[in-house]
Design an enzyme around this catalytic site. Structure first.
Site, PDB file in Angstrom:
ATOM      1  N   GLU A 336       0.929  -1.457   0.010  1.00  0.00           N
ATOM      2  CA  GLU A 336      -0.031   0.186  -0.013  1.00  0.00           C
ATOM      3  C   GLU A 336       0.838   1.386   0.116  1.00  0.00           C
ATOM      4  O   GLU A 336       1.870   1.389   0.887  1.00  0.00           O
ATOM      5  CB  GLU A 336      -0.882   0.130   1.188  1.00  0.00           C
ATOM      6  CG  GLU A 336      -2.026  -0.987   1.269  1.00  0.00           C
ATOM      7  CD  GLU A 336      -3.017  -0.674   2.491  1.00  0.00           C
ATOM      8  OE1 GLU A 336      -4.219  -1.230   2.445  1.00  0.00           O
ATOM      9  OE2 GLU A 336      -2.477  -0.231   3.577  1.00  0.00           O
ATOM     10  N   CYS A 337       0.767   2.079  -0.872  1.00  0.00           N
ATOM     11  CA  CYS A 337       1.232   3.485  -0.938  1.00  0.00           C
ATOM     12  C   CYS A 337       2.743   3.516  -0.992  1.00  0.00           C
ATOM     13  O   CYS A 337       3.417   3.317  -1.880  1.00  0.00           O
ATOM     14  CB  CYS A 337       0.653   4.250   0.323  1.00  0.00           C
ATOM     15  SG  CYS A 337       0.727   6.075  -0.094  1.00  0.00           S
ATOM     16  N   GLY A 338       3.384   3.571   0.441  1.00  0.00           N
ATOM     17  CA  GLY A 338       4.736   3.616   0.512  1.00  0.00           C
ATOM     18  C   GLY A 338       5.279   2.246   0.028  1.00  0.00           C
ATOM     19  O   GLY A 338       6.389   1.922  -0.570  1.00  0.00           O
ATOM     20  N   SER A 438      -0.823  -0.953  -4.836  1.00  0.00           N
ATOM     21  CA  SER A 438      -1.799   0.315  -5.043  1.00  0.00           C
ATOM     22  C   SER A 438      -1.523   1.500  -4.129  1.00  0.00           C
ATOM     23  O   SER A 438      -1.010   1.159  -2.956  1.00  0.00           O
ATOM     24  CB  SER A 438      -3.165  -0.161  -4.846  1.00  0.00           C
ATOM     25  OG  SER A 438      -4.215   0.845  -4.589  1.00  0.00           O
TER      26      SER A 438
END
Length: 467
Positions: A336-338, A438
């Site tokens: 996720e993200c990072g 994502s």
């Protein structure tokens, strides 16, 4: 129903000092020998760290947009078990939620769902009698709320605090239970995504000790406790975690979870659900560990600030090689993200420096000056070990980076739906082997079946079966 002493600290707007005062109150009450259960409204990952530090126990999120509203009271009751008092920090302004016409997810929404009295944190830097008008407006805007008290922040002097107190109590009838005087020493340092997480080295204990002493000196803690104890009983809630029909037989599969200064954006509820579904959680540091935990059967790469630690992350080639090999072998990976940024070929930091990363995803993560922020409604674009095509779920997005040179031929993970303020055709994330990446953060309490599928995929990989 059993009593649950509790208060929600809210404000007219962000930047009023809610985190400072909430952390200071938690520390002061804990120093009295009380066990305080801390909570944070909304999807925030950073503020809970301060409250966990102050209380000595995990701080949990209450988000009535990410998770079903009917679960909120149960989460509050479950996570308050064994506590003498519960303090909830609000989010943004009291009525700020999903949109200008919808306060879903707001502090007010959480207060209504849990029948929790509200204490207003009011930044009184440049006002006196006008403070009474602000409190009256907040009280009268939604009479379903109980505005139990006011704490003044950043007053200029004890005399200034007295003037504001006279105005609020005399004109509105809401008690002012104390104040903090304006002092730059109490200001928490910030950067591009808000406060600096306590996972990073810093003088957090010294800061917390100073705030606690100020709170003890000028806020009536006995009055605060009395207001909390006057909260009505919680009703109509289920304290149990979601129940799973089955868990993998035999030794629990190990899901390795990134956790260090660079990766700290993770909901504790997600970990508890993975454990309840049959997994063993093993933490590792992408900054310092040179190998994955022994027996790892799946990876959870959460969000954080990899852009600020890009150089040491890039230098740890041994671990990145191990992660790349695990992905090539078909290990289930959820990023996720990072975590997505970490899996790309490189991170380009704010200074324009290039730092090679894992390279499992083609393209680069480039820091920009534009914030991407907001709740997202998304639909799974294809079948995976975690989602089924067409399933709809809710998430949250919060980042300054963009994924440049993203390969568009990869299967996409989500499409944002129209109410997410993006075109319905916008494709989010990608899949490589069994790695799902994502920018969207997901709360598993809204989709507990995902936690069960995560654990099932880890168990299948451990036994050499197709994931």
């Amino acid at each position: 129903m059993p009593a649950l002493p509790r208060l929600l600290l809210a404000a007219p707007m962000s930047g009023s000092g809610k985190t400072t005062i909430t952390a200071g109150l938690i520390a002061a009450l804990t120093a009295r020998g009380l066990t305080v259960a801390p909570f944070k409204c909304g999807p925030d990952y950073i503020d809970p760290g301060y409250h966990a530090l102050a209380s000595g126990r995990a701080c949990f999120n209450l988000d009535a947009w990410l998770t079903p509203p009917e679960q909120i009271a149960g989460i509050l009751a479950r996570r308050s078990a064994g506590a003498d008092l519960t303090l909830i920090e609000g989010v943004m302004g009291l009525f700020d939620g999903y949109s200008g016409a919808d306060d879903t997810g707001s502090s007010a929404h959480i207060a209504r769902l849990t029948a929790t009295p509200v204490v207003i944190v009011l930044d009184a830097r440049a006002i006196a009698r006008t403070a009474a008008a602000l409190v009256a407006g907040l009280r009268d805007f939604d009479r379903r709320l109980s505005i139990a008290g006011v704490i003044l922040n950043r007053v200029g002097s004890p005399r200034h605090a007295q003037m504001v107190q006279e105005a609020v109590e005399g004109s509105v009838g809401v008690p002012v239970i104390g104040y903090l005087q304006r002092d730059d020493a109490l200001t928490l340092p910030e950067r591009h995504l808000g406060l600096i997480p306590v996972a990073e080295p810093g003088r957090w204990q010294a800061w917390l000790s100073e705030v606690r002493q100020r709170v003890e000196a000028t806020i009536d803690l006995d009055r605060l406790i009395a207001l909390a104890r006057a909260a009505p009983p919680l009703v109509d809630h289920d304290m149990a975690l979601p129940r799973f029909e089955s868990v993998p037989a035999g030794v629990p599969p190990i899901i390795a979870v990134a956790r260090d200064e660079a990766f700290s954006f993770l909901y504790e509820d997600n970990l508890d659900l993975l454990r309840a579904a049959g997994a063993t959680i093993a933490f590792f540091s992408p900054l310092r560990d040179t190998a994955l935990p022994e027996g790892t059967a799946a990876l959870y790469l959460c969000g954080g600030f990899p852009e600020l630690y890009a150089e040491p992350l890039s230098a740890n080639r041994e671990l990145m090689n191990a992660i790349r090999a695990a992905i090539a072998a078909g290990m289930p990976v959820y990023a996720e993200c990072g975590g997505l940024m970490y899996l790309t070929e490189a991170i380009i930091d704010a200074a324009g420096q290039t730092h090679p990363m894992v390279g499992a995803l083609a393209g680069r993560s480039v820091m920009t000056s534009r914030l991407t922020l907001g709740y997202r409604t998304v639909r799974a674009g294809c079948d995976t070990w975690l989602w089924r095509e067409g399933e709809t779920l809710r998430g949250h997005e919060f980042h300054y980076s963009i994924w440049e040179e993203r390969p568009m031929h990869l299967p996409w993970l989500y499409a944002c739906l129209p109410d997410a303020m993006r075109p319905a055709t916008f494709k989010e994330g990608a899949i490589v082997h069994n790695a799902l990446a994502s920018y969207i953060h997901i709360h598993f309490l809204a989709c507990p079946h995902a936690a069960q599928r995560f654990v099932a995929a880890a168990a299948a990989f451990r036994h050499g079966a197709t994931v």
